[in-house]
Design a protein around this motif. Structure first.
Motif, short mmCIF file in Angstrom:
data_model
loop_
_atom_site.label_atom_id
_atom_site.label_comp_id
_atom_site.label_asym_id
_atom_site.label_seq_id
_atom_site.Cartn_x
_atom_site.Cartn_y
_atom_site.Cartn_z
N PRO A 418 0.81 -1.22 0.00
CA PRO A 418 0.00 0.00 0.00
C PRO A 418 0.84 1.27 0.00
CG PRO A 418 -0.87 -1.59 1.57
CD PRO A 418 0.45 -2.14 1.10
N ARG A 419 2.07 1.18 0.54
CA ARG A 419 2.93 2.36 0.58
C ARG A 419 3.44 2.75 -0.81
NH1 ARG A 419 7.58 1.82 4.87
NH2 ARG A 419 7.82 -0.24 3.90
N ALA A 420 3.24 1.88 -1.81
CA ALA A 420 3.63 2.21 -3.18
C ALA A 420 2.55 2.97 -3.92
CB ALA A 420 3.98 0.92 -3.93
N TRP A 421 1.40 3.17 -3.30
CA TRP A 421 0.29 3.88 -3.93
C TRP A 421 0.60 5.37 -3.95
CZ3 TRP A 421 -5.42 4.35 -1.85
CH2 TRP A 421 -6.26 4.76 -2.90
N GLY A 422 0.55 5.96 -5.14
CA GLY A 422 0.86 7.37 -5.27
C GLY A 422 -0.05 8.27 -4.47
N VAL A 423 -1.27 7.84 -4.23
CA VAL A 423 -2.22 8.66 -3.45
C VAL A 423 -1.68 8.90 -2.05
CG1 VAL A 423 -4.52 8.70 -2.41
CG2 VAL A 423 -4.23 7.98 -4.80
N TRP A 424 -1.19 7.81 -1.40
CA TRP A 424 -0.63 7.98 -0.07
C TRP A 424 0.61 8.87 -0.12
CZ3 TRP A 424 -4.42 7.10 2.66
CH2 TRP A 424 -5.17 5.92 2.63
N GLY A 425 1.44 8.63 -1.12
CA GLY A 425 2.67 9.41 -1.23
C GLY A 425 2.41 10.89 -1.43
N HIS A 426 1.51 11.23 -2.32
CA HIS A 426 1.24 12.64 -2.59
C HIS A 426 0.48 13.30 -1.45
CE1 HIS A 426 2.00 12.82 -7.20
NE2 HIS A 426 2.86 12.03 -6.59
N ALA A 427 -0.43 12.56 -0.84
CA ALA A 427 -1.13 13.11 0.32
C ALA A 427 -0.16 13.34 1.47
CB ALA A 427 -2.25 12.17 0.75
N GLY A 428 0.80 12.43 1.64
CA GLY A 428 1.80 12.59 2.69
C GLY A 428 2.67 13.81 2.48
N ARG A 429 2.98 14.11 1.23
CA ARG A 429 3.79 15.29 0.95
C ARG A 429 3.03 16.57 1.30
NH1 ARG A 429 5.56 16.79 -3.75
NH2 ARG A 429 7.62 17.44 -3.00
N ILE A 430 1.72 16.56 1.09
CA ILE A 430 0.93 17.74 1.47
C ILE A 430 0.96 17.92 2.98
CG2 ILE A 430 -1.39 18.73 1.50
CD1 ILE A 430 -1.91 17.39 -1.17
N VAL A 431 0.84 16.81 3.72
CA VAL A 431 0.86 16.88 5.18
C VAL A 431 2.20 17.41 5.68
CG1 VAL A 431 0.78 15.51 7.29
CG2 VAL A 431 -0.86 15.07 5.45
N SER A 432 3.29 16.95 5.06
CA SER A 432 4.62 17.33 5.56
C SER A 432 5.11 18.67 5.03
CB SER A 432 5.63 16.24 5.21
OG SER A 432 5.71 16.07 3.80
N LEU A 433 4.73 19.01 3.78
CA LEU A 433 5.27 20.22 3.17
C LEU A 433 4.25 21.34 3.04
CD1 LEU A 433 7.33 18.62 0.25
CD2 LEU A 433 8.16 19.36 2.49
N GLY A 434 2.97 21.04 3.22
CA GLY A 434 1.94 22.05 3.05
C GLY A 434 1.85 22.50 1.60
N VAL A 435 1.74 23.82 1.38
CA VAL A 435 1.59 24.33 0.01
C VAL A 435 2.85 24.09 -0.81
CG1 VAL A 435 -0.12 26.06 0.66
CG2 VAL A 435 2.31 26.63 0.76
N GLY A 436 3.97 23.83 -0.13
CA GLY A 436 5.20 23.57 -0.86
C GLY A 436 5.17 22.29 -1.66
N ALA A 437 4.20 21.43 -1.40
CA ALA A 437 4.10 20.17 -2.14
C ALA A 437 3.49 20.36 -3.53
CB ALA A 437 3.24 19.17 -1.34
N PHE A 438 2.82 21.46 -3.75
CA PHE A 438 2.09 21.63 -5.00
C PHE A 438 3.00 22.13 -6.11
CE2 PHE A 438 -1.25 22.00 -1.77
CZ PHE A 438 -2.12 21.03 -2.22
N ASP A 439 2.74 21.62 -7.30
CA ASP A 439 3.50 21.98 -8.49
C ASP A 439 2.53 22.56 -9.51
OD1 ASP A 439 5.57 22.04 -10.46
OD2 ASP A 439 4.75 20.18 -11.29
N VAL A 440 2.12 23.80 -9.26
CA VAL A 440 1.19 24.49 -10.15
C VAL A 440 1.72 25.89 -10.41
CG1 VAL A 440 -0.90 23.19 -9.58
CG2 VAL A 440 -0.20 25.09 -8.12
N ALA A 441 1.39 26.42 -11.58
CA ALA A 441 2.00 27.68 -12.01
C ALA A 441 1.56 28.87 -11.17
CB ALA A 441 1.65 27.94 -13.48
N TRP A 442 0.35 28.80 -10.60
CA TRP A 442 -0.15 29.95 -9.85
C TRP A 442 0.31 29.96 -8.40
CZ3 TRP A 442 -3.10 28.45 -5.73
CH2 TRP A 442 -3.70 27.18 -5.79
N LEU A 443 1.07 28.95 -7.98
CA LEU A 443 1.55 28.87 -6.60
C LEU A 443 3.02 28.47 -6.64
CD1 LEU A 443 0.94 28.93 -3.55
CD2 LEU A 443 0.29 26.51 -3.73
N ARG A 444 3.91 29.44 -6.44
CA ARG A 444 5.34 29.20 -6.47
C ARG A 444 5.96 29.66 -5.16
NH1 ARG A 444 6.25 25.51 -10.35
NH2 ARG A 444 5.61 26.21 -12.41
N GLY A 445 6.65 28.71 -4.50
CA GLY A 445 7.30 29.08 -3.25
C GLY A 445 6.34 29.53 -2.19
N GLY A 446 5.12 29.01 -2.21
CA GLY A 446 4.13 29.38 -1.22
C GLY A 446 3.45 30.71 -1.48
#
Length: 755
Positions: A418-446
């Motif tokens: 289950p730890r290989a599921w990208g959903v857990w991995g990406h959700a975990g990055r949001i928990v640990s990094l907050g907005v820094g986890a997102f890779d979108v053009a309208w949000l850079r460096g928080g």
């Protein structure tokens, strides 16, 4: 029904805009962008600019390009995705925007259009108008289509082409069965749709050659009469074959030009880059593993397979087509040597099979019990946030984490964890990094870029309102025009902002590349020595000059490097050598030494850490080394010199020196050109370290730019210490001191202008 499909496309496009990150995120995308840049800037399909990636890949199977008989490098990928990016890159070039950032938006247009085609296809097989809209939206928002709309892969093009082919072969939108026309009723107009279907199949092959596997089920779907007699309509099949055959011939000609054979695509099938993988692992991995399983990333596709028996009862043709295409894709790519398709989100290889599965759910819908319908809706609602996680983050950090956690991943049972599921991995990055986890053009460096957020939000709201107000059947309204305008404004804002401004060494490299544009001539070429700063060049350089990319260590030793360098020297009179932050005299800089040994150094421009060197190319007889022309500081002897005019404004100077031991790295040679009045017309200075390896002596090539026409030109040579600027004492063969510590080696006759 066309207005309803149009509204779905507009809404999907508006929703994709805020998910865009700007990439690239994969070497595959770099290959596609490289071809698109070549198309727009140079009118070619080569990837000579990306040759350096081949040695870096290590395993030839991981290289994105291959070497053709001409010595050029060509992408292994089909050209369809690059062709789709080309108009956007041309737009970026014309407006001075970031070429890569704008080019990679192409798949948002393609995926939104695929959703619209899916609406039309759903109606054509008898699905109700509202359910057809739901099918298009479900594909665009609840499947792999959404995360790959923001990336630059070929699978969205293949999906578009397959659903277009299916739509063009469907004949009766008001009945539940496919009924082909009789041969005697066929007219040229009636053959148009099957012909277009053949062209669409060819487009699928242009995106991925493996998509040829869908030709048989599409042909059967096009020609088989589902009126109880099960007979093939030869006329429709012939039309489809003509369209597909023309595209296949064109693709064969493309391969012939690149690799010398119509069926050669650059893939090293004989060296393991083929369908020789463990099929069992591939089947489990593509269907049921948390790492890449369809069940975990697009559960609606699995639902379609489960409810297919219900759809089969009334819509056998569409059900059979969807299932067959899906099964063929699963079986084919389960056998591929890298079934997981490298770093990515979910089973990317299966994306082209998903559109034809979505209508099966709608076809089975009337026969589903209430609880089953609730379950299907719940699965669809669950799938949307899954795709949002994949659409708003870069998948590479999680892929690197998996590689660190399980060496050799994804081979073995780790892919079932289950730890290989990208959903857990990406959700975990949001928990640990907050907005820094997102890779979108309208949000850079928080930091939120509100000038992007506001028009994007407006585009989504207006697009949703237009779809709600107009529905599936209503004619186009003013709200539809507002929705289109809002999406255009949001897209214009996105591409006008771009990723970021260049600073430091990246800015230096861009400045050096830009400086050659006003000084270049037709027939010039560019050689780029690759470093980590090179992506800035892809994004900014709009020069039409052919580009050849090498690693510093390539020289003539790397496979293919010698042939490509020889091709560059043979094709161009002058070569600009663009170097980001590498010492020209470094022992590891084999590529520049190879260039210096075969061309004539003319000039150097320095821009911070980057430099741009100009070399002239000519074939000159070997210089004689039997004379003692001059001696410098009693140790370095000039033993041979040859001067030739290789163009109306360039002199080529070949020199030969001897010495008992190698001079210091700071020792340099200068070659000056003067007129009879003593005015300096041009010069070329180089360190001895840039010459051929010392074997009791050195040979060097120098190019001097001079005014194209005028009086006689006097060419002098001297040696100096680059650290102090002191010239070494020069003496003639008799031991007499030479004026200004320089020796005249030739006087070039004046060059007359053409009549």
């Amino acid at each position: 029904m066309v207005p309803g499909a149009w509204r779905v496309a507009v809404l999907l496009f508006a929703i994709y805009l805020p998910t865009y990150g700007g990439g690239p995120h994969s070497v595959d995308e770099i290959a596609y962008v490289g071809v698109a840049r070549s198309i727009v800037l140079r009118g070619s399909f080569d990837t000579n600019e990306l040759y350096w990636m081949m040695p870096v890949a290590g395993d030839p199977r991981d290289a994105q390009s291959a070497i053709g008989p001409s010595g050029d490098t060509w992408a292994k990928k089909g050209p369809a995705a690059s062709i789709a990016m080309a108009p956007l890159i041309a737009l970026a070039r014309a407006s001075g925007r970031d070429l890569v950032f704008v080019g990679l938006t192409a798949m948002m247009f393609v995926t939104a259009a695929t959703g619209a085609l899916l609406v039309l296809y759903s109606r054509s097989i008898g699905i109700s108008p509202r359910e057809a809209l739901a099918v298009g939206l479900a594909y665009g928002l609840a499947t792999l289509a959404m995360p790959y709309a923001r990336l630059g892969f070929s699978e969205p093009i293949a999906a578009f082409a397959i659903i277009l082919a299916a739509l063009c072969t469907t004949r009766t939108p008001t009945t539940s069965h496919f009924v082909a026309p009789r041969w005697r009723t066929l007219r040229p107009a009636a053959c148009g749709a099957p012909l277009a279907a053949g062209v669409a199949l060819g487009l699928a092959i242009w995106s991925r050659p493996s998509e040829a596997l869908v030709a048989a089920p599409i042909a059967i779907y096009a020609g088989l009469r589902w009126d109880g007699r099960r007979r093939l309509d030869v006329g429709r099949l012939a039309s489809l074959a003509i369209g597909g055959g023309l595209m296949a011939l064109t693709f064969g000609a493309y391969n012939l030009a690149r690799f010398g054979h119509p069926l050669a695509t650059g893939y090293a099938l004989a060296n393991g880059e083929s369908f020789n993988g463990n099929i069992a692992d591939g089947l489990i991995g593509l269907v049921a593993s948390p790492y890449r399983g369809l069940l975990f990333y697009t559960p609606l596709a699995v639902v379609a397979i489960v409810v297919a028996p219900l759809a089969w009862r009334t819509h056998r043709a569409a059900t059979a087509l969807g299932l067959t295409v899906a099964i063929l894709h699963i079986l084919t790519f389960a056998a591929w040597w890298k079934w997981w398709a490298g770093a990515g989100w979910g089973p990317r290889f299966l994306l082209p099979a998903i559109p034809l599965l979505m209508p099966i759910v709608a076809l089975a819908w009337p026969r589903l019990a209430r609880r089953a319908r609730v379950a299907v809706v719940a699965v669809a609602c669950l799938a949307v946030p899954i795709q949002l996680l994949g659409s708003t983050q870069d998948f590479n950090p999680f892929e690197r984490l998996l590689a660190e956690r399980w060496p050799g991943f994804p081979e073995g049972s780790a892919m079932l964890s289950p730890r290989a599921w990208g959903v857990w991995g990406h959700a975990g990055r949001i928990v640990s990094l907050g907005v820094g986890a997102f890779d979108v053009a309208w949000l850079r460096g928080g930091v939120v870029t509100w000038r992007l957020v506001v028009p994007m939000t407006v585009a989504i709201v207006v697009g949703a309102f237009a779809l709600w107000r107009g529905g599936a059947r209503g004619r186009l309204r003013a709200t539809d025009a507002f929705a289109v305008a809002a999406s255009i404004v949001a897209f214009a804002g996105l591409v006008s902002v771009g990723p970021r401004s260049w600073t430091g060494s990246e800015a230096d490299l861009v400045a050096a590349a830009t400086s050659r544009i006003p000084r270049s001539r037709p027939g010039d070429g560019t050689i780029v020595i690759a470093t980590p700063d090179i992506p800035a060049l892809w994004r900014s350089d709009s020069s039409p000059l052919p580009v050849y990319g090498f690693n510093p260590t390539d020289g003539a030793a790397a496979e293919g490097a010698a042939g490509l360098l020889s091709a560059a020297l043979a094709r161009h009179d002058r070569l600009w050598v663009l170097v980001p932050g590498i010492d020209p005299d470094a022992p590891t800089n084999a590529t520049e030494r190879e260039i210096a040994a075969r061309a004539y150094f003319v000039s150097r421009g320095t821009f911070g850490t980057a430099r741009i060197d100009l070399y002239a190319v000519a074939v000159i007889p070997a210089v004689s080394a039997d004379d003692r022309i001059a001696t410098f500081d009693g140790t370095i002897v000039l033993t041979g010199a040859l001067v030739r005019a290789i163009s109306d404004d360039t002199l080529a100077v070949d020199l030969r020196f001897s010495a008992p031991s190698p001079p210091t790295r700071s020792t340099k040679v200068f070659v000056h050109a003067y007129d009879r009045s003593g005015h300096l017309l041009g010069q070329s200075d180089r360190s001895f370290a840039s010459h051929d390896p010392w074997t009791g002596g050195f040979s060097g090539r120098y190019g001097i730019l001079t005014p194209p026409y005028g009086d006689e030109i006097i060419v002098d040579v001297g040696v100096y210490d680059g650290a102090t600027g002191r010239r070494l004492t020069a003496r003639d063969p008799a031991g007499n001191a030479l004026p200004a510590d320089r020796v005249t080696i030739d006087v070039v006759a004046p060059r007359k202008p053409p009549l």
